[in-house]
Scaffold this motif. Structure first.
Motif, short mmCIF file in Angstrom:
data_model
loop_
_atom_site.label_atom_id
_atom_site.label_comp_id
_atom_site.label_asym_id
_atom_site.label_seq_id
_atom_site.Cartn_x
_atom_site.Cartn_y
_atom_site.Cartn_z
N TYR D 205 0.74 -1.31 -0.09
CA TYR D 205 0.08 -0.07 -0.06
C TYR D 205 1.07 1.26 -0.01
N LEU D 206 2.14 1.20 0.70
CA LEU D 206 2.72 2.45 0.90
C LEU D 206 3.38 2.76 -0.40
N VAL D 207 4.04 1.82 -1.10
CA VAL D 207 4.57 2.04 -2.35
C VAL D 207 3.78 2.41 -3.49
N GLY D 208 2.44 1.61 -3.53
CA GLY D 208 1.36 1.81 -4.37
C GLY D 208 1.01 3.30 -4.34
N SER D 209 1.02 3.69 -2.87
CA SER D 209 0.18 5.15 -2.76
C SER D 209 1.13 6.26 -3.07
N ASN D 210 2.49 6.10 -2.82
CA ASN D 210 3.60 7.04 -3.14
C ASN D 210 4.90 6.36 -3.10
N ALA D 214 7.70 6.31 0.14
CA ALA D 214 8.01 4.90 0.40
C ALA D 214 9.33 4.59 0.59
#
Lengths: 314, 347, 490, 329
Positions: D205-210, D214
């Motif tokens: 989620y973190l990498v996907g979000s930003n 991340a």
């Protein structure tokens, strides 16, 4: 004051290098060098080129259109059935094709603007609907393409193949539209940042609808070319065209995120794909290995051509 | 831009609705099949390069058929080379493939179409250049682009399957039909044959004709829903063995295999295994050796011998009782009972 | 009747009242500043005026005529233009294409007249002395450069109302000065300039009148001349701002962090319990150096006297170096994720066991740290994008603190943060220093750097040029060092 | 009006689920599913029979397995279109390696999963270090993998499924729940657990979000990319094995088109191309929406062509309804 044209980044040129290398390598095969063969490659690639040019508009705008393949199929079937080989029906068939292409594109555009669902899902849905319509209409080949359309797809004009000339004209028109008209700039602006374009006073919905119409019309012209080549209304004629077109557009250096790319790159990529088919056939490579090679070429080209994309749509 | 799309959409709907499905399946016309073709203009001296323009290769029947072609070619010194192209179910690519074969100066083109009409112009180009073309497989084509056909008559096959089924059902009951990809010659001819045969059996009712795309999983899923829709199904018309297995499995899982009569399939090994196990169904063959016949036919044309327009490779009925002579239990399902020598069978 | 007359303007979002019956009148010819803490409704008001948001209730009149800009285009056509807080130029296009986007000059053939496009851009840039190349790709410009593009764009549109929403947030000192000159030059009898900013000095320098907003309501409008800075701050926050606690003395110890620098001094040193400030103009290399310290660029480092090579921010974290980015949006916030997840993002290794996050411990740790920072949020599960700028910054600070930093590198820690939150952040930094953390503070606000740092390192053109110790330097000295020996500087 | 966050009154469930989206957003697709089931039940009582519904889950299992992997990849901000090809390859390879011997099953499954994971690994490496567009890259991988499948099999699905293999997976526990359906539901539940509670899941989620943020937070985007695509390849291979178990395989293209079914399920389920949102739970619901739709038109006796039209309309309407439900912000 000097008017400086937009500088081209190295990465944008990747596809031309790949194409040049492929051409040079292909040149080692004697059969390849015959003019007839080269004309074949260009003619075989024409329909895909037209579809890919249309798709370039859509992708530059930050959208995607999966429905063009089935739309092409529908147009192939309708044109052949309505014309039934009669040249007198050429005009109505043409009108029908273009009208249907534009209409279908407009519906997609309208739905895109109203429903606000991801264009991939939207056009996946319309693709399915169109496929259903095609096969409701007919589940087998119908009608016959008039000679005039066959000439368009397969004929020669002053010794030159017509279809590649048509592609050239359309691609040149598309290039000018994208780089020299306000609409073209707005397409790139919307692709570069929809909200920002909107804040700049651009009617982003209208731009989006228009690119879908362009995509639909390109499917119509592509459909005419396919109809001309096949000679009959084959209902599966359009299957898979949408992905080939998208692959060509992206290989040509257009970013799936929108905003960046060119028609010339798209056309070069289509040629590369056509060349690959032709050369692998000429070399008598087993079709199974051909498939592997084609996959590797797509992978290789994307690696050469698209650094900087990290996300699904970049 | 607000009104136009809706209007066009509506117009489209009207067009689609208004145009009736007029085309009827055409049976194979005997006169045309029997017609003699003069082939003097194709006469050439050996060695020959033979081109095979495959509409598709990723299908076990076709793989066997191609092996038959290679095997037969190996028995003729005058054939120097076999060139194979694969259109992967794309008629546009097959057109391009045929053009490529012409560029490669082949002397004979064997082909099986994705869509027979679509590649006619390309084939005509070949014929115009003095390259004879032989349609190989499950359909008969009559046209200037096809010099001759080595083929299995799908109408006859469909008729044999239908009649055997009706016989096994004692002439009455409700059936479903599982057909290959919609629009293919196979699907069109088989359905036409079924519909024609049904006319003679007033107590047979066709509930539904579905397209399983030669796909076992898809045939199974479709049948699962047919089983929900129809509380009673007495018979299954399914000439393609690979789909018959999926259909039969769905019936079995629903506990309704007993109520149904399976039609004969073909000599697809998985189906032969099923027939062996259950002692019912049988097979109407769809012989892969048609490939061999096509090569022989082509060579006669290159010799300038007159030939018949259509060379029929007949289908045979194999009863469940005699299935054991054909089934190869140690071979994969996706395999065909054939007359190929062991070393020429696919690896 | 004033030139711009806003009556009872309200804007509600589901669950939030952003504007609550705001009245405002402003005259052509003035620079009218709009101030308020974060979340006071300044931006909402400006967006409504620019046609980007449609108000829920109320009326806007321009020169006595009621206007309801449904779209940005309508606003543009009425001569209202806006420079957004966040850069909104399209990076795939050139400077000139961006400036005239939607208003491209065309030839008689209907094609875009590129010659005229670039000539007009050149003239516009020259007129306002904006150092931009019309043919440059906007994506390749710095953030400040992109901001200039937007200012140029707004200048090319503005006929009646020019809105500047915190235009200086990303500009260097020289660029700021230039902008003020431009604004002064633009002032004329027919143009109203609305100016939104957090920076009080700026407002006092250029505004004729000031309107103060608080919690979506208007507090007052006053003439700048009648107001002192302290009064303004009180009006904004509703209470007096405390005096800052004096700086604790750094521990006398060997340096915790050392790094090789270009120029003089040749080495950077920070001790435990010390704040080292970086001053310099935007583009002087402060941020780049800061990023190197965090492991984003290779650099020769020593920690506790031992040479260390950082290959990634993860390596930096492993050595106790935590980096607080200046670009919250691009590399700080996980926009759509919750406040809690944002806060604990960097501390997951210590909050999990065998790869499984201990959710209860995570919640406790997050709640504790955010409570300490006095975070204002609907809930810890709310998406972080809902928070005001100051609270978002607190979440990111909380993320840093949960990593238990030994060395904290803060790049513009108070950018886009309102006055009240600013003070809280200062307090926090001082508290950390007291606990022995070494802090590297990069800031464009000179006052901030001077007030908080034990030592100030000044950079220019990628090199260190001078180091001052606390109390030794005045703003004037630092500026002069930062700008170099230019005639007429400062 | 300052909330004292020191005294968190927030329930833990809310925080965990607050990972990506609000309650409504996550519930929306289930609402759509229930509504569709309700409509379907009006037409045929099959849709209220547990045995039929579980069979539908079994039908969905091959696509569903792959869709789990695709979800994880898309949460991370990527996409994987090679799953259809991997399913096809896996089904053929597993059958060939079994070679009709029950004793080979373990080895065959292990080898098949390894091959799937290896293809995913290759995707991941190319995407992580060359930053190529995953959309096109995985499309290219798909073509290459189909080529490999053909080369390996010579164009026929030449494997022989081991006795007992299919029987085991297709038996119904308690006469009701097929093992395959259970297996899929178990895999999906496990994935939901991973996504909610593990560092790996959180990192997605973190990498996907930003990705930029991340990275600063100490996450290794490249490693995560490789791991996630590997997992997607592995799950696609599992999908291929599932397909083999469900219906036997008679073609080297058995999984063709599954990538788009999977993609449709994932997107219907609320996972977006932008990454950082959605999750496996929504995907399961999206998948079931698709299969209810397909089966409904089938069971209604609409012909194949009308099925395509209706399926397309349902996809559009369902996503539009979903967007409507979730975008009131």
């Amino acid at each position: 004051m000097p008017v400086v044209s937009r500088s081209m980044r190295l990465t944008d040129r990747g596809i031309y290098w790949v194409l040049a290398a492929a051409l040079a390598a292909a040149g080692l095969i004697p059969e390849f060098r015959s003019l007839g063969n080269l004309a074949n490659v260009a003619t075989q690639s024409a329909a895909l080129a037209v579809l890919a040019v249309g798709q370039t508009f859509v992708i530059l705008c930050g959208l995607i259109d999966l429905s063009v393949g089935q739309l092409t199929g529908l147009i192939v079937v309708l044109v052949c059935d309505v014309a039934a080989g009669r040249d007198a029906m050429m005009a109505p068939a043409l009108l029908l094709a273009i009208g249907l292409g534009a209409g279908s594109g407009a519906v997609t555009g309208l739905l895109n603007n109203r429903l606000r669902i991801h264009p991939l899902i939207l056009t996946f849905g319309t693709m399915s609907v169109l496929q259903g319509i095609v096969f409701t209409y007919t589940d087998r080949s119908v009608g016959r393409a008039p000679a005039a359309i066959a000439w368009l797809a397969d004929g020669r004009l002053l010794g030159l193949p017509v279809a590649p000339l048509l592609v050239l004209v359309l691609a040149a028109g598309a290039h000018v539209t994208l780089t020299r008209t306000r609409f073209g700039m707005h397409v790139r602006a919307v692709g570069g940042g929809r909200d920002n374009a909107r804040r700049a006073g651009i009617d982003t919905d209208r731009v989006a609808a228009t690119v879908f119409v362009i995509s639909g019309v390109s499917a119509a012209i592509g459909g005419l070319l396919v109809a001309g080549r096949l000679g009959v209304g084959y209902p599966h004629a359009g299957a898979g065209f949408e992905l080939d077109a998208i692959v060509a557009v992206v290989l040509g250096g257009t970013s799936l995120a929108g905003g960046r790319g060119s028609v010339a790159g798209t056309v070069a990529a289509v040629l590369l794909l056509g060349l690959t088919n032709n050369v692998l056939n000429l070399l008598q490579i087993s079709s199974f290995i051909q498939m592997l090679v084609k996959g590797l070429i797509v992978i290789g080209a994307i690696l050469v051509n698209q650094p900087g994309g990290r996300r699904a749509f970049a | 831009m607000k009104i136009r799309p809706t209007a066009i959409c509506a117009a489209l709907m009207v067009i689609v609705a208004a145009l009736p499905l007029t085309s009827l399946a055409q049976g194979v016309e005997t006169a045309r099949v029997q017609e003699t073709v003069t082939t003097a203009r194709f006469k050439k001296a050996a060695p020959y390069r033979v081109g095979v323009a495959a509409g598709y290769l990723s299908n076990s029947w076709v793989v066997f058929c191609l092996q038959h072609i290679r095997y037969e070619a190996s028995r003729h010194k005058e054939i120097s080379e076999i060139l194979v192209t694969d259109a992967g179910f794309n008629p546009g690519k097959q057109v391009a493939d045929i053009e490529d074969l012409i560029s490669k100066n082949v002397n004979l083109i064997l082909y099986w179409p994705v869509d027979e009409k679509a590649i006619q112009p390309a084939l005509e180009k070949a014929v115009a250049k003095g390259i004879p073309t032989v349609n190989t497989g499950g359909g008969f084509t009559y046209g200037p682009g096809t010099v001759a056909n080595a083929f299995i008559d799908q109408v006859v096959l469909g008729d044999m399957v239908a009649r055997q089924l009706f016989k096994d059902m004692r002439g009455k009951g409700r059936i479903i039909a599982m057909l290959p990809i919609a629009g293919t010659t196979a699907a069109v001819d088989q359905l036409a044959a079924l519909r024609t045969a049904i006319k003679e059996f007033p107590q047979i009712e066709l509930l539904s004709a579905e397209y399983g795309d030669w796909n076992r999983a898809k045939a199974k899923q479709i049948t699962e829903n047919l089983l929900q829709r129809h509380p009673r199904i007495d018979g299954v018309f399914s000439p393609a063995g690979q789909m018959s297995i999926g259909v039969a499995e769905a019936f079995e899982e629903a506990g309704r295999l007993k109520e149904v009569v399976m039609s004969p399939g073909d000599e697809y090994n998985g189906w032969l295994k099923w027939v062996t196990k259950h002692g019912r169904g049988g097979a109407v063959t769809f012989p892969t050796r048609v490939g061999q016949e096509a090569v022989r036919l082509g060579l006669r044309i290159l010799n300038g011998e007159p030939v018949k327009r259509g060379l029929t490779v007949p289908s045979e009925y194999i009863s469940p009782a005699s299935i054991s002579r054909y089934v190869e239990p140690k071979r994969p399902d996706d395999w065909w009972a054939s007359t190929l020598p062991e070393e020429w069978k696919p690896k | 009747m004033a030139f711009l007359e806003i009556r009872g303007l309200s804007k509600t979002f589901p669950g939030v009242t952003a504007l609550d019956g705001v009245d405002l009148s402003a005259e052509a010819g003035e620079v009218h500043a709009l101030v308020g803490a974060n979340g006071a409704g300044k931006s909402t008001l400006m967006l409504a005026l620019a046609g980007v948001l449609s108000p829920t209730a109320g009326e806007i009149r321009l020169a006595g005529v009621p206007v309801a800009f449904g779209t940005p285009r309508a606003a543009i056509e009425a001569g209202v233009s806006i420079v957004y807080q966040e850069t909104s130029a399209i990076s795939e296009m050139t400077v000139a294409e961006n400036i005239f986007l939607g208003r491209e000059p065309t030839t008689r053939m209907g094609l875009v007249d590129r010659r005229r496009l670039y000539e007009e851009t050149r003239r516009l840039l020259d007129r306002h002395r904006l150092p931009l190349d019309p043919a440059a790709q906007v994506g390749q410009l710095t953030v400040a450069g992109q901001q200039l593009v937007e200012i140029a764009r707004a200048l090319s549109i503005a006929a009646r109302v020019l809105i500047l929403d915190e235009p200086t947030a990303v500009l260097s000192l020289a660029e700021q000065r230039n902008l003020f000159d431009i604004i002064a030059g633009l002032k004329g009898p027919r143009l109203l300039i609305l100016y939104v900013s957090h920076r009080l000095e700026e407002i006092f320098a250029i505004a004729d009148r000031i309107t103060v907003l608080r919690d979506g309501r208007k507090v007052t409008t006053v003439a700048t001349a009648d107001l002192r800075q302290a009064d303004l701050v009180r009006l904004m926050v509703g209470h007096e701002v405390r005096e800052r606690i004096p700086l604790p003395a750094p521990a006398a110890a060997p340096p915790l962090l050392e790094a090789r620098l270009n120029g003089s001094p040749p080495r950077l040193e920070v001790r435990s319990g010390e704040i080292l400030g970086f001053a310099g103009l935007v583009g002087a290399g402060r941020s780049r150096l800061g990023r190197s310290l965090a492991g984003l660029d290779p650099i020769d480092l020593r920690i506790d006297g031992r040479p260390v090579r950082l290959r990634s921010p993860a390596d930096g974290l492993a050595h106790g170096i935590v980096y607080l980015t200046e670009d919250r949006k691009r590399e700080g916030l996980f926009d759509n994720l919750s406040v809690l997840v944002n806060a604990t993002a960097a501390a997951l290794p210590s909050l999990s066991r065998f790869g499984v996050v201990r959710l209860a411990a995570e919640r406790r740790a997050g709640a504790a740290i955010l409570g300490r920072l006095r975070l204002v949020a609907r809930s810890l599960a709310a998406p972080v994008r809902e928070l005001s700028g100051g609270n978002q910054q607190k979440v990111i600070l909380g993320r840093a603190l949960l990593c238990r930093p030994r060395i904290l590198v803060c790049d513009e820690p108070t950018r886009g943060v309102d006055v009240g939150a600013k003070d809280e952040i200062y307090d926090l930094l001082l508290e950390l220093v007291r606990q022995g953390v070494a802090i590297v503070l990069i800031s464009s606000e000179l006052k901030e750097v001077l007030a908080l740092s034990h030592r100030v390192l000044v950079m220019r053109d990628g090199a260190a040029v001078r180091e001052f110790t606390a109390g030794e330097a005045s703003e004037h000295d630092v500026l002069q060092a930062a700008m170099g020996p230019l005639p007429g500087a400062a | 009006m300052s909330t004292e966050a020191e005294r968190p009154r927030v329930r833990m469930a809310a925080i965990v689920s607050g990972l990506s989206a609000g309650w409504l957003e996550r519930a929306a697709i289930w609402v759509v599913l229930l509504a569709l089931l309700g409509v379907a039940a009006l037409f045929s009582d099959a849709f209220v029979q547990p045995i039929y519904l579980f069979n539908m889950v079994r039908q969905a299992a091959p696509v569903g397995m792959a869709a789990i992997g695709v979800t994880l990849v898309m949460v991370m901000g990527g996409v994987d279109l090679s799953v259809g090809a991997v399913i096809s390859l896996a089904a053929v390879v597993a059958a060939v390696l079994m070679d009709g011997q029950a004793g080979n099953i373990g080895y065959a499954l292990a080898a098949t999963l390894t091959i799937g994971a290896a293809i995913g690994f290759a995707n991941g490496v190319l995407i992580a270090w060359n930053r190529a567009s995953p959309f096109i890259l995985t499309l290219g991988t798909a073509v290459a993998v189909y080529g490999l499948t053909q080369i390996y099999s010579g164009g026929t699905a030449r494997g022989i499924v081991a006795p007992g293999f299919r029987e085991f997976f297709n038996q119904r526990i308690g006469g009701l729940v097929p093992v395959l359906a259970l297996l899929f539901l178990a895999a999906a539940s496990l994935a939901v657990l991973v996504q909610r509670t593990t560092r790996f899941g959180r990192s997605l989620y973190l990498v996907g979000s930003n990705p930029g943020a991340a990275r600063l937070a100490g996450l290794h985007g490249a490693r995560l990319t490789v791991a996630t695509y590997t997992l997607s390849g592995l799950l696609a291979a599992l999908g291929g094995i599932t397909l083999l178990a469900r219906s036997g395989v008679s073609s080297t293209f058995a999984g063709r088109g599954f990538e788009f079914d999977a993609l449709a399920a994932v997107v219907l389920g609320g996972t977006t191309f932008e990454g950082g949102r959605g999750g496996v739970g929504g995907t399961v619901a999206g998948l079931l929406v698709l299969f209810v739709a397909f089966n409904l038109v089938n069971i209604l006796g609409l012909n194949y062509n009308t099925q395509r039209v209706v399926a397309g309309v349902i996809i559009i309407v369902a996503s539009a309804a979903y967007t409507l439900l979730t975008s009131r912000r």
